[in-house]
Design an enzyme around this catalytic site. Structure first.
Site, PDB file in Angstrom:
ATOM      1  N   ASP A   1       0.741  -1.193  -0.122  1.00  0.00           N
ATOM      2  CA  ASP A   1       0.042  -0.167   0.031  1.00  0.00           C
ATOM      3  C   ASP A   1       0.865   1.267   0.116  1.00  0.00           C
ATOM      4  O   ASP A   1       1.501   1.555   1.280  1.00  0.00           O
ATOM      5  CB  ASP A   1      -0.815  -0.151   1.153  1.00  0.00           C
TER       6      ASP A   1
ATOM      7  N   GLU B   1      -1.395  -1.467  -5.013  1.00  0.00           N
ATOM      8  CA  GLU B   1      -2.442  -0.766  -5.571  1.00  0.00           C
ATOM      9  C   GLU B   1      -2.243   0.493  -6.432  1.00  0.00           C
ATOM     10  O   GLU B   1      -1.248   0.969  -6.487  1.00  0.00           O
ATOM     11  CB  GLU B   1      -3.063  -0.101  -4.121  1.00  0.00           C
TER      12      GLU B   1
ATOM     13  N   ASP C   1      -2.463   0.829   7.365  1.00  0.00           N
ATOM     14  CA  ASP C   1      -1.618   0.668   6.254  1.00  0.00           C
ATOM     15  C   ASP C   1      -1.153  -0.875   6.103  1.00  0.00           C
ATOM     16  O   ASP C   1      -1.152  -1.293   5.025  1.00  0.00           O
ATOM     17  CB  ASP C   1      -0.639   1.600   6.195  1.00  0.00           C
TER      18      ASP C   1
END
Length: 190
Positions: free
Chosen positions: A7, A67, A140
């Protein structure tokens, strides 16, 4: 199969490593690379690259799930996030790893069943699905684990048919579609 989910962020980059085997999903590691605001942006990107390289060296994931950038009204933030993603992509390519990217809504839908889930809902589902009881896990971390889970769920825990695979000699091979179909007849719809 072992997957590294990332992420990306310019101050906090979450990562999570999941192994999928006959017994199910297992969290091997997760964490957050926390960067200092006083460091230059180039130094921060270098630190993300080095830290993730150490994680890859320690756990030997077969692929990286990342992502994608979502539409952001702040151009500077989008550019910075793009630079972080570029460093992660370069690391995966330098390591000759498979790289797959998923939109935030796609990750949320894979983990929670709805693409409009909140980060907190993703965290709850990640903890439940992975039987992961870490009170100190940040959003996160759970987002990164969710990205890795999304990859494993979407690929069935298998490498893509067109990716680089490692042989004992370190050379690269490419599988073709006919080999893929032959090796997975249960996945072919006729």
């Amino acid at each position: 199969m072992v997957v590294l989910g990332v992420d990306p962020g310019s101050l906090y980059t979450g990562y999570g490593i999941i192994r999928n085997d006959e017994a199910g999903f297992h969290v091997l590691a997760c964490g957050v690379i926390r960067l200092h605001r006083k460091k230059s942006y180039a130094e921060r990107i270098g630190e993300i690259y080095r830290e993730l390289d150490l994680v890859i060296e320690a756990y030997h994931p077969a692929s990286v799930a990342l992502e994608t950038v979502f539409l952001n009204r702040n151009v500077q933030s989008a550019l910075k996030l793009g630079q972080v993603r570029g460093a992660i992509i370069a690391l995966a390519m330098n390591r000759q790893m498979d790289l797959r990217e998923y939109a935030p809504r796609e990750v949320k839908a894979a983990v929670t069943g709805t693409g409009s889930a909140s980060k907190e809902q993703v965290a709850v589902m990640v903890r439940a699905m992975l039987r992961f009881d870490a009170a100190t896990a940040t959003l996160d971390m759970t987002d990164a684990l969710g990205i890795a889970m999304c990859d494993l769920l979407k690929t069935g825990g298998q490498q893509s048919p067109d990716i680089r695979t490692r042989s004992g000699s370190g050379s690269q091979k490419r599988k073709n579609w006919s080999q893929f179909v032959e090796s997975r007849p249960d996945m072919v719809v006729r």
